[in-house]
Design an enzyme around this catalytic site. Sequence first.
Site, PDB file in Angstrom:
ATOM      1  CG  HIS A   1      47.923  34.689  43.000  1.00 32.78           C
ATOM      2  ND1 HIS A   1      47.023  34.518  43.698  1.00 32.78           N
ATOM      3  CD2 HIS A   1      48.666  33.790  43.324  1.00 32.78           C
ATOM      4  CE1 HIS A   1      46.975  33.280  44.484  1.00 32.78           C
ATOM      5  NE2 HIS A   1      48.299  33.049  44.274  1.00 32.78           N
TER       6      HIS A   1
ATOM      7  CG  HIS B   1      38.168  35.528  43.084  1.00 32.82           C
ATOM      8  ND1 HIS B   1      38.091  34.322  42.989  1.00 32.82           N
ATOM      9  CD2 HIS B   1      39.237  35.799  43.859  1.00 32.82           C
ATOM     10  CE1 HIS B   1      39.183  33.925  43.839  1.00 32.82           C
ATOM     11  NE2 HIS B   1      39.936  34.699  44.276  1.00 32.82           N
TER      12      HIS B   1
ATOM     13  CG  ASP C   1      44.111  40.917  46.746  1.00 28.67           C
ATOM     14  OD1 ASP C   1      44.434  40.766  47.901  1.00 28.67           O
ATOM     15  OD2 ASP C   1      44.045  40.148  45.820  1.00 28.67           O
TER      16      ASP C   1
HETATM   17  N1  CMC Z   1      38.164  44.731  35.033  1.00 30.26           N
HETATM   18  C1  CMC Z   1      37.312  44.708  33.965  1.00 30.26           C
HETATM   19  N2  CMC Z   1      37.067  43.687  33.416  1.00 30.26           N
HETATM   20  C2  CMC Z   1      37.198  42.370  33.807  1.00 30.26           C
HETATM   21  C3  CMC Z   1      37.978  42.423  34.940  1.00 30.26           C
HETATM   22  C4  CMC Z   1      38.374  43.502  35.554  1.00 30.26           C
HETATM   23  N3  CMC Z   1      38.965  43.701  36.925  1.00 30.26           N
HETATM   24  N4  CMC Z   1      38.099  41.070  35.380  1.00 30.26           N
HETATM   25  C5  CMC Z   1      37.572  40.324  34.438  1.00 30.26           C
HETATM   26  N5  CMC Z   1      37.147  41.147  33.572  1.00 30.26           N
HETATM   27  C6  CMC Z   1      36.267  40.674  32.316  1.00 30.26           C
HETATM   28  C7  CMC Z   1      37.044  40.086  31.184  1.00 30.26           C
HETATM   29  O1  CMC Z   1      37.743  41.195  30.260  1.00 30.26           O
HETATM   30  C8  CMC Z   1      36.327  39.162  30.699  1.00 30.26           C
HETATM   31  O2  CMC Z   1      35.424  39.689  29.696  1.00 30.26           O
HETATM   32  P1  CMC Z   1      34.623  38.925  28.350  1.00 30.26           P
HETATM   33  O3  CMC Z   1      33.990  37.793  28.737  1.00 30.26           O
HETATM   34  O4  CMC Z   1      34.140  39.959  27.724  1.00 30.26           O
HETATM   35  O5  CMC Z   1      35.960  38.501  27.621  1.00 30.26           O
HETATM   36  C9  CMC Z   1      35.382  38.632  31.873  1.00 30.26           C
HETATM   37  O6  CMC Z   1      35.544  39.811  32.715  1.00 30.26           O
HETATM   38  C10 CMC Z   1      35.853  37.276  32.420  1.00 30.26           C
HETATM   39  O7  CMC Z   1      37.266  37.842  32.728  1.00 30.26           O
HETATM   40  P2  CMC Z   1      38.297  36.404  32.510  1.00 30.26           P
HETATM   41  O8  CMC Z   1      39.580  36.996  32.560  1.00 30.26           O
HETATM   42  O9  CMC Z   1      37.897  35.354  31.846  1.00 30.26           O
HETATM   43  O10 CMC Z   1      38.131  36.050  34.297  1.00 30.26           O
HETATM   44  P3  CMC Z   1      39.349  35.193  34.992  1.00 30.26           P
HETATM   45  O11 CMC Z   1      38.604  34.329  36.111  1.00 30.26           O
HETATM   46  O12 CMC Z   1      40.124  34.519  34.245  1.00 30.26           O
HETATM   47  O13 CMC Z   1      40.199  36.231  35.957  1.00 30.26           O
HETATM   48  C11 CMC Z   1      40.917  37.718  37.578  1.00 30.26           C
HETATM   49  C12 CMC Z   1      39.890  36.541  37.220  1.00 30.26           C
HETATM   50  C13 CMC Z   1      41.084  37.866  38.951  1.00 30.26           C
HETATM   51  C14 CMC Z   1      42.310  37.272  37.040  1.00 30.26           C
HETATM   52  C15 CMC Z   1      40.286  38.973  36.856  1.00 30.26           C
HETATM   53  O14 CMC Z   1      38.998  39.332  37.326  1.00 30.26           O
HETATM   54  C16 CMC Z   1      41.430  40.296  37.170  1.00 30.26           C
HETATM   55  O15 CMC Z   1      42.287  40.322  36.327  1.00 30.26           O
HETATM   56  N6  CMC Z   1      41.119  41.000  38.249  1.00 30.26           N
HETATM   57  C17 CMC Z   1      41.882  42.154  38.493  1.00 30.26           C
HETATM   58  C18 CMC Z   1      43.109  41.560  39.131  1.00 30.26           C
HETATM   59  C19 CMC Z   1      42.704  41.233  40.608  1.00 30.26           C
HETATM   60  O16 CMC Z   1      42.064  42.002  41.211  1.00 30.26           O
HETATM   61  N7  CMC Z   1      43.052  40.212  41.005  1.00 30.26           N
HETATM   62  C20 CMC Z   1      43.081  39.556  42.472  1.00 30.26           C
HETATM   63  C21 CMC Z   1      42.323  38.375  42.387  1.00 30.26           C
HETATM   64  S1  CMC Z   1      41.727  38.112  44.034  1.00 30.26           S
HETATM   65  C22 CMC Z   1      43.269  37.581  45.029  1.00 30.26           C
HETATM   66  C23 CMC Z   1      43.572  36.172  44.912  1.00 30.26           C
HETATM   67  O17 CMC Z   1      42.912  35.242  45.493  1.00 30.26           O
HETATM   68  O18 CMC Z   1      44.663  36.067  44.552  1.00 30.26           O
END
Ligand code: CMC
Length: 426
Positions: free
Chosen positions: A266, A307, A365
């Site tokens: 987050h 995101h 971010d």
């Molecule tokens: N790097 C590499 N792979 C990724 C990333 C990343 N940053 N983010 C998602 N993926 C992949 C993930 O492995 C998954 O692959 P597969 O479909 O093959 O299993 C796919 O993309 C979908 O990921 P998810 O985890 O199901 O997506 P989510 O919507 O649950 O997660 C997230 C969103 C923001 C937690 C994630 O993209 C992440 O961990 N990003 C890095 C941390 C980050 O920058 N967070 C700030 C978010 S914006 C600030 C806010 O609003 O708070």
Amino acid sequence: MTDKKAHLTIDGINTTIELPIYSSTIGPDVIDVTSITKNGFFTFDPGFMSTASCESGITFIDGEEGVLLHRGYPIEQLAVSSDYLETCYLLLNGELPTPAQKEEFTAAIKQHSAVDPSIANIIKSFKRESHPMAILCSAVAALAAVYNDEIDITNEASRKLTAYRLIGQMPTLSAMVYKHRQGEEFIAPDDSLSYAENYLNMTFGTAGKAPNVSKTIAKAMDRIFVLHADHEQNASTSTVRLSGSSGTNPFAAIAAGISTLWGPAHGGANEAVLEMLEEIGSVENIEACVARAKDKTSGFRLMGFGHRVYKNFDPRAKVMKQTCDEVLAELGLENDPLLAIAKRLEQIALEDPYFISKKLYPNVDFYSGIIMKAIGIPTEMFTVIFALGRAVGWYSHWDEMVSSPYKIGRPRQQYTGSPKRDYPQK
Ligand code: CMC
């Protein structure tokens, strides 16, 4: 509300269950599933991927289209034409202020920006090396102690005063957290300065010396606050609502939101972005880092990319990128090695089929971390600044909830533990 209804049939149940559908102004309509418990079922939606936890009129997001609206106004327009305090007024009141209302609101925020002396002692009691989010969380929770006897959450005037205190004191508390970690004297708020200037002066100024804040940096800081002001029912805001739904003190509910924001998935992502860039170390190591992020077994993700809601682009990131370029030019940092890594990483990720196919774009971010680094804010303080900007969003959602009839939040579960069994006889 509409006359539309969904009809649910379940194996083994003869009757069709009728579920009312309510219309949204924009975005998906919602199916009211509250009646299905009568049929012996709960809905199951881990991570709340398709659950609307409340009705709200504050912020709208369309993740596919990259749209973010506060009270109907696009974030790009607010970031360029409004400022943080005006955006706060808008979030809290639903409409933009008239010039007189804005003046009155600004004066009220300034009037409530000094913190109770007991809070200074609490902050000073922390070890210098403590994480700033831990100190901020405790300081905001301590405001609950300072004001508990004065808060009546059922009274509109009392809630308004609480909003002034929170928005007024967040910059003061954030700067105090920084000064304590630096081992420097606290600087009192200066009401001749704008909100962002005052924060920067309390952070980087020297006690007893006249403020000297760059207008460009103050504008960038204000924009960071605007871009973080609210973001619908994200994890920290939902925490504030859930916590507040028990009728607890609003400062305590917001302290719970601060705890949630701290996590790297987050608000902690902006800190994680800079840590990642430092770990990469030089442009030659970027390819290996990207390869690691694409390797599922590594458990590593590219911080600042992706995101939960935005699957096209993050509209805040677009404006933030522009501000980032302005700040780097103003500070003459276009050639900074860390920033060179960031720019190359952004370019590689935007062209890589893995990131394109998974719709992983730089989020807010990614750029806010770079700007704050350029301004000279230590990495561990980044999430504190996110919290400072987001305080109004948390407050607005709490206020919206408690101003109408509400229930304590109480999710259910799918139990998969042991069936009932007897304790062994001894
Ligand atoms: N790097 C590499 N792979 C990724 C990333 C990343 N940053 N983010 C998602 N993926 C992949 C993930 O492995 C998954 O692959 P597969 O479909 O093959 O299993 C796919 O993309 C979908 O990921 P998810 O985890 O199901 O997506 P989510 O919507 O649950 O997660 C997230 C969103 C923001 C937690 C994630 O993209 C992440 O961990 N990003 C890095 C941390 C980050 O920058 N967070 C700030 C978010 S914006 C600030 C806010 O609003 O708070």
